[in-house]
Scaffold this motif. Structure first.
Motif, mmCIF file in Angstrom:
data_model
loop_
_atom_site.group_PDB
_atom_site.id
_atom_site.type_symbol
_atom_site.label_atom_id
_atom_site.label_comp_id
_atom_site.label_asym_id
_atom_site.label_seq_id
_atom_site.Cartn_x
_atom_site.Cartn_y
_atom_site.Cartn_z
ATOM 1 N N HIS A 6 49.153 68.811 6.390
ATOM 2 C CA HIS A 6 48.316 68.933 5.199
ATOM 3 C C HIS A 6 49.159 69.532 4.074
ATOM 4 O O HIS A 6 49.814 70.548 4.245
ATOM 5 C CB HIS A 6 47.092 69.827 5.470
ATOM 6 C CG HIS A 6 46.225 69.957 4.255
ATOM 7 N ND1 HIS A 6 45.282 69.014 3.918
ATOM 8 C CD2 HIS A 6 46.173 70.917 3.277
ATOM 9 C CE1 HIS A 6 44.694 69.376 2.799
ATOM 10 N NE2 HIS A 6 45.215 70.542 2.390
ATOM 11 N N GLU A 8 49.015 70.736 0.066
ATOM 12 C CA GLU A 8 48.264 70.993 -1.156
ATOM 13 C C GLU A 8 48.929 70.254 -2.319
ATOM 14 O O GLU A 8 50.153 70.053 -2.331
ATOM 15 C CB GLU A 8 48.211 72.494 -1.443
ATOM 16 C CG GLU A 8 47.410 73.301 -0.431
ATOM 17 C CD GLU A 8 45.949 72.894 -0.384
ATOM 18 O OE1 GLU A 8 45.415 72.416 -1.440
ATOM 19 O OE2 GLU A 8 45.328 73.029 0.689
ATOM 20 N N PHE A 9 48.106 69.869 -3.283
ATOM 21 C CA PHE A 9 48.631 69.009 -4.344
ATOM 22 C C PHE A 9 49.791 69.669 -5.097
ATOM 23 O O PHE A 9 50.838 69.036 -5.292
ATOM 24 C CB PHE A 9 47.530 68.616 -5.336
ATOM 25 C CG PHE A 9 48.030 67.661 -6.383
ATOM 26 C CD1 PHE A 9 48.173 66.316 -6.115
ATOM 27 C CD2 PHE A 9 48.434 68.120 -7.641
ATOM 28 C CE1 PHE A 9 48.683 65.439 -7.061
ATOM 29 C CE2 PHE A 9 48.939 67.252 -8.594
ATOM 30 C CZ PHE A 9 49.063 65.899 -8.298
ATOM 31 N N CYS A 51 48.416 60.971 0.698
ATOM 32 C CA CYS A 51 47.425 59.896 0.601
ATOM 33 C C CYS A 51 46.633 59.720 1.903
ATOM 34 O O CYS A 51 45.602 59.030 1.906
ATOM 35 C CB CYS A 51 48.097 58.575 0.252
ATOM 36 S SG CYS A 51 48.822 58.507 -1.396
ATOM 37 N N GLN A 53 45.803 62.352 4.199
ATOM 38 C CA GLN A 53 45.163 63.547 4.741
ATOM 39 C C GLN A 53 43.702 63.597 4.270
ATOM 40 O O GLN A 53 43.260 62.757 3.474
ATOM 41 C CB GLN A 53 45.916 64.792 4.298
ATOM 42 C CG GLN A 53 45.977 64.963 2.787
ATOM 43 C CD GLN A 53 46.953 66.042 2.353
ATOM 44 O OE1 GLN A 53 47.821 66.474 3.107
ATOM 45 N NE2 GLN A 53 46.791 66.508 1.122
ATOM 46 N N ARG A 54 42.984 64.590 4.780
ATOM 47 C CA ARG A 54 41.564 64.692 4.424
ATOM 48 C C ARG A 54 41.391 64.805 2.899
ATOM 49 O O ARG A 54 40.518 64.188 2.327
ATOM 50 C CB ARG A 54 40.949 65.901 5.127
ATOM 51 C CG ARG A 54 39.435 65.991 4.944
ATOM 52 C CD ARG A 54 38.889 67.186 5.691
ATOM 53 N NE ARG A 54 39.090 67.032 7.115
ATOM 54 C CZ ARG A 54 38.260 66.364 7.921
ATOM 55 N NH1 ARG A 54 37.193 65.767 7.415
ATOM 56 N NH2 ARG A 54 38.501 66.308 9.227
ATOM 57 N N SER A 55 42.246 65.636 2.292
ATOM 58 C CA SER A 55 42.234 65.716 0.825
ATOM 59 C C SER A 55 43.143 64.613 0.287
ATOM 60 O O SER A 55 44.350 64.803 0.120
ATOM 61 C CB SER A 55 42.733 67.095 0.369
ATOM 62 O OG SER A 55 41.941 68.119 0.901
ATOM 63 N N ASP A 56 42.567 63.454 0.019
ATOM 64 C CA ASP A 56 43.343 62.291 -0.430
ATOM 65 C C ASP A 56 43.671 62.451 -1.920
ATOM 66 O O ASP A 56 42.781 62.466 -2.777
ATOM 67 C CB ASP A 56 42.526 61.018 -0.192
ATOM 68 C CG ASP A 56 43.280 59.765 -0.584
ATOM 69 O OD1 ASP A 56 44.367 59.875 -1.186
ATOM 70 O OD2 ASP A 56 42.778 58.666 -0.287
ATOM 71 N N TYR A 57 44.968 62.580 -2.207
ATOM 72 C CA TYR A 57 45.398 62.804 -3.582
ATOM 73 C C TYR A 57 45.907 61.521 -4.258
ATOM 74 O O TYR A 57 46.674 61.585 -5.218
ATOM 75 C CB TYR A 57 46.499 63.860 -3.622
ATOM 76 C CG TYR A 57 46.019 65.248 -3.249
ATOM 77 C CD1 TYR A 57 44.963 65.857 -3.934
ATOM 78 C CD2 TYR A 57 46.632 65.970 -2.217
ATOM 79 C CE1 TYR A 57 44.528 67.128 -3.598
ATOM 80 C CE2 TYR A 57 46.200 67.244 -1.877
ATOM 81 C CZ TYR A 57 45.143 67.822 -2.565
ATOM 82 O OH TYR A 57 44.713 69.076 -2.235
ATOM 83 N N GLN A 60 45.162 61.341 -8.035
ATOM 84 C CA GLN A 60 45.953 62.311 -8.788
ATOM 85 C C GLN A 60 47.414 61.881 -8.881
ATOM 86 O O GLN A 60 48.060 62.048 -9.918
ATOM 87 C CB GLN A 60 45.852 63.694 -8.123
ATOM 88 C CG GLN A 60 44.465 64.327 -8.222
ATOM 89 C CD GLN A 60 43.597 64.035 -7.007
ATOM 90 O OE1 GLN A 60 43.635 62.919 -6.469
ATOM 91 N NE2 GLN A 60 42.841 65.038 -6.574
#
Length: 369
Positions: A6, A8-9, A51, A53-57, A60
């Motif tokens: 994971h 973070e952006f 792209c 992971q759960r937080s798909d960025y 962004q």
């Protein structure tokens, strides 16, 4: 790939940004080591993980991709171009366009998974990364600089027409920018202005030359102009421009002055026929051949001249020699038809009609069929 970490952006983007900064510094000629494959794979993997992971960025990253290119243009490219003028500006424009294509190619590879994962799967059609990258240049550089670039290119064409040497390779590279951004762009932003400028230039030349030159010398100049303009196309203009620029030249140098040049009492078609100037007549035929209406006028003048010679011959000769002299006159001008006028039907018809009255009067009909 295995289980993704994971990221973070801000953390991920910080690493991506370092790689992008290095690429830009390399493009700008700054001292940087080569960009190695392991660096490329590291950035690609970061983007891939961000792209998947759960937080798909993906969104962004797509937006950042555009902003990186826009920032580079706004902070570096545009200021560099604005401080340069004339040919130096054109050279920098070519350099910036080439660099931009390299940057977009590299960034599109690094962000390739964004294209696959986000762009191609989007329910609403959105531009690909390549399209985004190229549109940034179009919107932020080309639209600002193209008017100035067009004026500089036209000024250089004028110099070349006046006999000065110019950098043809530079001209081609600049005009390729227009073409690569679409033929409509080339035609609207450059070609239309160039054709208008061409018409004005040759209109001025025609006005001067008809005062200075005989018909023969004038046609030599026209022939040379057409040759040079066609050559110009092969060196740096797009091939589709050739028929358009030729038409402009034909209109200004041939159509608009046809009466003045062709019917000139001292040096026009009849004078050239009288003085047996076959080379000059061949040149007139070659130049007016693509212009049917004006070629017809050349044929009319050919007929007019033969008719006058025929009538003079009939008045001067006695009955015993008239027939033979008419045959010789006919044969003489048949040579013109074949050698100067390339057996064109208009000139066969003109020759035939010039002797028509003799047939209608029961003269040597069989000799002139």
């Amino acid at each position: 790939m295995a289980q993704h970490r994971h990221i973070e952006f801000e953390q991920g983007w910080s690493n991506i940004q370092k790689g992008i900064t290095k690429l830009i510094r390399i493009l700008e000629g700054e001292p940087e080591p080569e960009f190695h494959s392991d660096e490329y794979m590291n950035i690609y993997t970061i983007i891939y993980d961000m792209c998947n992971q759960r937080s798909d960025y993906s969104q962004q990253l797509y937006d950042k991709y555009r902003k990186v290119i826009e920032d580079y243009i706004i902070q570096t490219v545009s200021p560099s171009l604005r401080e340069k003028h004339d040919e130096d500006m054109l050279r920098d424009l070519v350099k910036r366009w080439d660099n931009h294509k390299v940057l977009v190619r590299w960034l599109s590879r690094l962000f390739h998974y964004v294209d696959r994962h986000f762009v191609l799967r989007s329910k609403i059609p959105i531009p690909t990364l390549d399209e985004v990258g190229l549109s940034c240049f179009l919107d932020l550089v080309y639209h600002e600089m193209q008017s100035t670039a067009t004026k500089v290119v036209l000024a250089l064409i004028h110099k070349e027409r006046e006999g000065e040497q110019i950098d043809r390779a530079l001209m081609k590279n600049v005009l390729d920018i227009y073409v690569e951004n679409g033929m409509g762009t080339y035609e609207e932003d450059f070609e239309s202005f160039m054709l208008e400028d061409t018409a004005s230039y040759y209109s001025r030349k025609a006005s001067r030359w008809i005062e200075e030159d005989s018909c023969s010398h004038y046609m030599l100049k026209v022939e040379e102009c057409l040759k040079r303009e066609r050559e110009r196309v092969t060196h740096y203009l797009h091939s589709s421009t050739e028929p358009k620029v030729v038409e402009k030249i034909q209109n200004e140098l041939l159509v608009m002055v046809a009466k003045n040049r062709l019917e000139n009492e001292h040096s026009g078609c009849c004078a050239l026929l009288r003085d047996d100037k076959k080379n000059d007549l061949s040149r007139i035929y070659s130049l007016y051949h693509p212009i049917p209406q004006r070629l017809g006028r050349v044929a009319d003048l050919f007929k007019k001249h033969i008719t006058e010679e025929r009538n003079a011959l009939i008045k001067q000769a006695d009955d015993a020699t008239t027939n033979q002299l008419l045959i010789e006159l006919h044969n003489k001008y048949m040579v013109y038809v074949t050698e100067c006028f390339q057996n064109h039907t208009l000139f066969h018809k003109a020759l035939k009609e010039a002797f028509e009255i003799l047939r209608s009067q029961g003269g040597s009909e069989k000799l002139f069929l």
